[in-house]
Design a protein around this motif. Structure first.
Motif, PDB file in Angstrom:
ATOM      1  N   SER A 146     -71.406  -7.476  -1.265  1.00 19.99           N
ATOM      2  CA  SER A 146     -70.065  -6.408  -0.833  1.00 19.99           C
ATOM      3  C   SER A 146     -69.820  -5.904   0.153  1.00 19.99           C
ATOM      4  O   SER A 146     -68.687  -5.513   0.309  1.00 19.99           O
ATOM      5  N   GLY A 162     -68.831   0.100  -7.677  1.00 23.87           N
ATOM      6  CA  GLY A 162     -67.677   0.255  -7.401  1.00 23.87           C
ATOM      7  C   GLY A 162     -67.695  -0.520  -6.443  1.00 23.87           C
ATOM      8  O   GLY A 162     -66.505  -1.699  -6.450  1.00 23.87           O
ATOM      9  N   ARG A 163     -67.630  -0.656  -5.162  1.00 21.75           N
ATOM     10  CA  ARG A 163     -67.473  -1.700  -4.138  1.00 21.75           C
ATOM     11  C   ARG A 163     -68.508  -3.257  -4.841  1.00 21.75           C
ATOM     12  O   ARG A 163     -67.105  -4.118  -4.622  1.00 21.75           O
ATOM     13  N   THR A 166     -65.559  -4.526  -6.860  1.00 20.99           N
ATOM     14  CA  THR A 166     -64.278  -5.102  -6.099  1.00 20.99           C
ATOM     15  C   THR A 166     -64.469  -6.499  -6.060  1.00 20.99           C
ATOM     16  O   THR A 166     -63.904  -7.114  -5.493  1.00 20.99           O
ATOM     17  N   ARG A 195     -63.705  -8.908  -7.985  1.00 27.90           N
ATOM     18  CA  ARG A 195     -62.887  -8.988  -9.016  1.00 27.90           C
ATOM     19  C   ARG A 195     -61.656  -9.608  -7.598  1.00 27.90           C
ATOM     20  O   ARG A 195     -60.701  -9.834  -8.328  1.00 27.90           O
ATOM     21  N   THR A 196     -61.748  -9.526  -6.494  1.00 25.19           N
ATOM     22  CA  THR A 196     -60.924  -9.704  -5.281  1.00 25.19           C
ATOM     23  C   THR A 196     -61.423 -11.317  -5.077  1.00 25.19           C
ATOM     24  O   THR A 196     -60.628 -11.771  -4.328  1.00 25.19           O
ATOM     25  N   LEU A 240     -66.700  -6.312 -15.448  1.00 22.35           N
ATOM     26  CA  LEU A 240     -65.229  -5.731 -15.297  1.00 22.35           C
ATOM     27  C   LEU A 240     -64.633  -4.945 -16.104  1.00 22.35           C
ATOM     28  O   LEU A 240     -63.894  -3.934 -16.496  1.00 22.35           O
ATOM     29  N   ASP A 297     -62.797  -6.779 -18.374  1.00 21.03           N
ATOM     30  CA  ASP A 297     -61.667  -7.148 -18.196  1.00 21.03           C
ATOM     31  C   ASP A 297     -61.116  -8.210 -19.401  1.00 21.03           C
ATOM     32  O   ASP A 297     -61.763  -9.167 -19.642  1.00 21.03           O
TER      33      ASP A 297
END
Length: 392
Positions: free
Chosen positions: A133, A174-175, A178, A181-182, A213, A215
């Motif tokens: 990550s 959290g990283r 991310t 997600r990205t 996530l 989501d």
């Protein structure tokens, strides 16, 4: 009257006309996601931990196999890259094997943590996830979508176990989220018009990432694409004279469909779009279907009670029969099959046979013959341990 009603209920269930009692409205993400909830639940984990600690089989042998593997090595050094470049058949292979195997190792260590409560394994899993990550930015070249799907199927399995069962801290969670997600989700969520195992593996990653996530939008999108692809990947006689298709592929003639199905023009229940290619790629597709169905079950929507479960059952049985050595008829793939189904039967077999009570003679024989099943070193790992005869 009572016997008549019972007969009607059984008939409807067999036909797939009834929704299983625990199921939600089809293809709707849960209001609240269950954690850990990617292919394996807490109740499943507790079951296998109890069995391993009691020395019961086949779980103890499966656990020993896992712990003896390179993936459980506490001295493993992660090899992250900013750009993972994967060409066709991994040529070139710049970080492809490293990424997939580091992700499997993170999941392996997370399982080892849960069973042993030795926090060295949790910390190792975290170290592997943190290493990637902190560095990765993209996947490139022709196999990028598939590579992202494979690695992206293992990462959230590890992350779910660590985030929701480890009693220590994970400062960079959290990283890691991310990163998923990205870097991963955008590469897989739109699917693929290549062979069906690509999109199925990509949707496995998308579903698992969406759970981690929380989501709901991407979860619903991935499940919808998965449902369409599964129906187009495994043929049932109820589909009609020709297999179902994915609209975006424009397979609008019989000739196009036959070509896409590797030249196979006789369609029978349980045949897959890649059966006549080889059983290894077929196994990838079957495995991804079972993983998504299992995750959705944990999340409260039991796809095993829909056509997904019936297609999975029939595909497992059809492929298992020939993997076990039955003679290949001349109408099937020109009378010749390339075998090598891989360690992919445990999850579907456990769900359909052990939980739902469906007879699956060939699948059962192959599953038990292959125990303990290990890893395919891509995205499948330790399913005799996690799914073997697991009632939860």
């Amino acid at each position: 009257m009572r016997r008549t009603a019972l007969l009607a209920t059984v008939t409807a269930l067999v036909a797939g006309a009834l929704v299983w009692p625990a199921a939600r409205q089809a293809d709707a993400a849960p209001v609240t996601f269950a954690h850990p909830g990617v292919t394996v639940s807490k109740s499943q984990l507790d079951f296998i931990r109890t069995k391993v600690n009691a020395g019961a089989q086949p779980w103890k042998a499966a656990y020993d196999q896992m712990m003896a593997s390179k993936y459980a090595d506490l001295n493993r050094v992660p090899k992250p890259r900013a750009t993972v470049e994967c060409g066709s058949y991994s040529n070139p292979n710049y970080g492809c094997t490293d990424e997939r195997e580091d992700a499997i190792a993170a999941y392996t260590d997370a399982l080892a943590w849960y069973i042993t409560r030795d926090d060295r394994y949790a910390k190792k899993s975290i170290a592997l996830m943190d290493a990637w990550s902190a560095v990765i930015k993209e996947h490139t070249n022709s196999n990028a979508p598939l590579q992202t799907g494979w690695a992206g199927s293992s990462w959230p399995k590890a992350a779910e176990l660590i985030k929701y069962t480890y009693t220590g801290t994970w400062a960079n969670s959290g990283r890691f989220a991310t990163m998923l997600r990205t870097v991963y989700l955008p590469e897989v969520i739109n699917g693929s018009n290549s062979n069906g195992n690509w999109e199925l593996s990509m949707m496995e990653a998308a579903v698992g990432i969406s759970v981690f996530l929380e989501d709901r939008t991407s979860y619903d999108r991935a499940i919808a694409k998965f449902r369409t692809r599964t129906a187009a990947y495994i043929y049932l006689s109820s589909d009609g004279a020709l297999p179902k298709t994915v609209p975006s592929q424009n397979l609008d003639t019989t000739a196009k469909i036959v070509n896409y199905w590797q030249g196979q023009s006789t369609f029978v229940t349980g045949l897959t779009q890649e059966t006549c290619r080889d059983f290894t790629h077929t196994g990838y597709g079957i495995s991804a279907i079972s993983h998504i169905a299992e995750t959705s079950r944990i999340q409260g929507e039991d796809l095993y009670g829909t056509d997904v479960g019936e297609r999975l059952r029939q595909a497992l049985g059809f492929q298992s029969k020939y993997q076990l050595g039955e003679a290949v008829p001349s109408w099937l793939c020109g009378g010749s099959l390339t075998l090598g189904l891989g360690p992919v039967t445990e999850t579907g077999y456990n769900a359909l046979h052990n939980r739902l009570g469906i007879a699956m003679t060939n699948t059962q024989k192959l599953t038990e013959q292959n125990r303990p099943s290990g890893s395919n070193n891509l995205f499948v790992a330790w399913e005799t341990l996690t799914d073997g005869d697991n009632p939860n």
